[in-house]
Write a protein that holds these residues in place. Structure first.
Motif, PDB file in Angstrom:
ATOM      1  N   PHE A 179       0.798  -1.219   0.000  1.00  0.00           N
ATOM      2  CA  PHE A 179       0.000   0.000   0.000  1.00  0.00           C
ATOM      3  C   PHE A 179       0.829   1.267   0.000  1.00  0.00           C
ATOM      4  O   PHE A 179       0.285   2.373   0.092  1.00  0.00           O
ATOM      5  N   ALA A 180       2.150   1.132  -0.147  1.00  0.00           N
ATOM      6  CA  ALA A 180       2.961   2.291  -0.516  1.00  0.00           C
ATOM      7  C   ALA A 180       2.594   2.719  -1.937  1.00  0.00           C
ATOM      8  O   ALA A 180       2.986   3.797  -2.385  1.00  0.00           O
ATOM      9  N   HIS A 181       1.823   1.873  -2.638  1.00  0.00           N
ATOM     10  CA  HIS A 181       1.351   2.236  -3.974  1.00  0.00           C
ATOM     11  C   HIS A 181       0.509   3.513  -3.918  1.00  0.00           C
ATOM     12  O   HIS A 181       0.518   4.306  -4.867  1.00  0.00           O
ATOM     13  N   ALA A 182      -0.205   3.713  -2.816  1.00  0.00           N
ATOM     14  CA  ALA A 182      -0.973   4.948  -2.673  1.00  0.00           C
ATOM     15  C   ALA A 182      -0.043   6.151  -2.650  1.00  0.00           C
ATOM     16  O   ALA A 182      -0.312   7.171  -3.289  1.00  0.00           O
ATOM     17  N   ASP A 183       1.072   6.033  -1.920  1.00  0.00           N
ATOM     18  CA  ASP A 183       2.055   7.109  -1.863  1.00  0.00           C
ATOM     19  C   ASP A 183       2.679   7.337  -3.236  1.00  0.00           C
ATOM     20  O   ASP A 183       2.942   8.475  -3.636  1.00  0.00           O
ATOM     21  N   LEU A 184       2.920   6.242  -3.953  1.00  0.00           N
ATOM     22  CA  LEU A 184       3.474   6.337  -5.301  1.00  0.00           C
ATOM     23  C   LEU A 184       2.512   7.079  -6.221  1.00  0.00           C
ATOM     24  O   LEU A 184       2.922   7.952  -7.003  1.00  0.00           O
ATOM     25  N   MET A 185       1.228   6.759  -6.133  1.00  0.00           N
ATOM     26  CA  MET A 185       0.246   7.425  -6.988  1.00  0.00           C
ATOM     27  C   MET A 185       0.169   8.919  -6.690  1.00  0.00           C
ATOM     28  O   MET A 185       0.063   9.740  -7.603  1.00  0.00           O
ATOM     29  N   LEU A 186       0.237   9.291  -5.408  1.00  0.00           N
ATOM     30  CA  LEU A 186       0.224  10.718  -5.068  1.00  0.00           C
ATOM     31  C   LEU A 186       1.455  11.415  -5.620  1.00  0.00           C
ATOM     32  O   LEU A 186       1.372  12.558  -6.100  1.00  0.00           O
ATOM     33  N   ALA A 187       2.603  10.733  -5.575  1.00  0.00           N
ATOM     34  CA  ALA A 187       3.823  11.307  -6.129  1.00  0.00           C
ATOM     35  C   ALA A 187       3.695  11.511  -7.636  1.00  0.00           C
ATOM     36  O   ALA A 187       4.151  12.524  -8.181  1.00  0.00           O
ATOM     37  N   LEU A 205      -9.414  11.219  -0.147  1.00  0.00           N
ATOM     38  CA  LEU A 205      -9.373   9.766   0.034  1.00  0.00           C
ATOM     39  C   LEU A 205      -8.878   9.364   1.423  1.00  0.00           C
ATOM     40  O   LEU A 205      -8.709   8.182   1.691  1.00  0.00           O
ATOM     41  N   VAL A 206      -8.644  10.354   2.287  1.00  0.00           N
ATOM     42  CA  VAL A 206      -8.170  10.116   3.652  1.00  0.00           C
ATOM     43  C   VAL A 206      -6.882   9.288   3.622  1.00  0.00           C
ATOM     44  O   VAL A 206      -6.746   8.263   4.290  1.00  0.00           O
ATOM     45  N   LEU A 207      -5.939   9.734   2.812  1.00  0.00           N
ATOM     46  CA  LEU A 207      -4.643   9.072   2.703  1.00  0.00           C
ATOM     47  C   LEU A 207      -3.596   9.923   3.406  1.00  0.00           C
ATOM     48  O   LEU A 207      -3.499  11.125   3.161  1.00  0.00           O
ATOM     49  N   ASP A 208      -2.818   9.311   4.283  1.00  0.00           N
ATOM     50  CA  ASP A 208      -1.701  10.016   4.885  1.00  0.00           C
ATOM     51  C   ASP A 208      -0.586  10.149   3.861  1.00  0.00           C
ATOM     52  O   ASP A 208      -0.283   9.191   3.143  1.00  0.00           O
ATOM     53  N   GLU A 209       0.029  11.311   3.789  1.00  0.00           N
ATOM     54  CA  GLU A 209       1.170  11.509   2.896  1.00  0.00           C
ATOM     55  C   GLU A 209       2.430  11.156   3.685  1.00  0.00           C
ATOM     56  O   GLU A 209       2.926  11.933   4.488  1.00  0.00           O
TER      57      GLU A 209
END
Length: 338
Positions: A179-187, A205-209
């Protein structure tokens, strides 16, 4: 165009997160809610593609439909080719992944796309595919934290930053575990659209950066296979209250400083000094969670005379402040009884 390139064994969670992040970014752009983007800006376009245009089988055995085949003729500079994480959670599974004919074909296409100026990215065990394609040679990268030793052994020409969640190096992005994929997508959104859009997507999306996966790393998992690392850790633990030299660490491991540095790098993807810091931070975390000691007292107990320096090191390796590790009640001045 953002192309989610799926291989057999794709992890459904990261793929779904990737699609949701881009879809949310598109809706926010269309709504005019992003201050730095002009109203009516073109939405981000995305497709899910396989190597041959046929559905692939996910890591859970489900059929994953795609929009078509990956075609290099339509790939241009500025496009993004993104490989979601794969269900290869062990070194043996990674070896099997890299030995497959379809993976080899994927490596070739990714390398050729990068040569055309496309941005290439991957998360979790898919980072091994980028490395095997030669796209990470001489660059910094990250990967699934528990596969770092395998990554370092297989790709010594890559500088692995095990603690980082996402790393960009010359147009190639890598991210850590699933789920670091979420961080990758934000990047990716920040780079192809704007940082303000990425920040807004994270809030919707309530995602922590997050910048570090260090707080999730289990040192016991990383060191278990090497008795030298266990010996060094025992020595560090027994001497937490004072500064240690590389020579002392080497003597404790009955080896030379150079050999120790090589073993720590091969086993953990870090330097001996970083290993010392991680052990100290792990002990500090335990003290912060289980005692009433002040942050300054905890810093002294794990070898830091300068509490400010301790706070900087702790944040770097734990991904949060020492105060953030306190149980919620103690942060409000109410420590549970022991």
């Amino acid at each position: 165009m953002i192309l989610h390139v799926v291989l057999d064994g794709v992890a459904e969670g990261p793929l779904g997160v990737g699609l949701d992040v881009i879809n949310t970014a598109t809706r926010l752009l269309e709504s005019g809610l992003v201050p730095s983007a002009p109203r009516g800006a073109n939405p981000l376009r995305q497709r899910v593609v396989s190597l041959d245009g046929r559905p692939v089988r996910s890591g859970t055995g489900r059929s994953v439909c795609v929009d078509g085949a990956l075609s290099l003729r339509s790939v241009k500079a500025g496009d993004v080719l993104l490989v979601p994480g794969l269900s290869a959670a062990t070194e043996r599974a990674v070896e099997q992944l890299l030995s497959r004919a379809d993976t080899a074909r994927g490596m070739e296409l990714l390398a050729r796309a990068a040569a055309k100026g496309a941005m290439v990215a991957a998360s979790c065990s898919a980072t091994f595919v980028l490395a095997a394609a030669g796209l990470l040679a001489g660059r910094d990268a990250t990967t699934t934290w528990w596969l770092v030793p395998a990554f370092v052994r297989r790709f010594p020409q890559v500088t692995v930053r095990a603690d980082r969640m996402v790393i960009e190096s010359d147009g190639v992005l890598t991210a850590g575990s699933a789920f670091a994929h979420a961080d990758l997508m934000l990047a990716i959104v920040a780079r192809v659209a704007s940082p303000s859009l990425a920040h807004l997507v994270a809030r919707y999306l309530v995602l922590d950066e997050r910048v570090s996966q260090a707080r999730y790393m289990v040192m016991e998992h990383l060191r278990v296979s090497d008795p030298v690392l266990r010996s060094v850790e025992r020595f560090i633990t027994a001497n937490l209250g004072r500064q240690l030299t590389l020579a002392e660490l080497a003597r404790a491991a009955a080896t030379s400083p150079r050999t120790l540095a090589r073993r720590v790098q091969a086993g953990l993807g870090m330097t001996p000094l970083e290993f010392v810091q991680r052990v100290r931070v792990a002990h500090a975390s335990h003290l912060l969670e289980t005692t009433r000691d002040s942050v300054d007292d905890v810093a002294a107990r794990v070898g830091y005379a300068d509490a400010a320096a301790f706070r900087r090191v702790y944040r770097r390796y734990a991904g949060e402040s020492p105060r953030g590790r306190r149980p919620r009640g103690s942060r409000q001045g109410c420590v549970p009884s022991q």
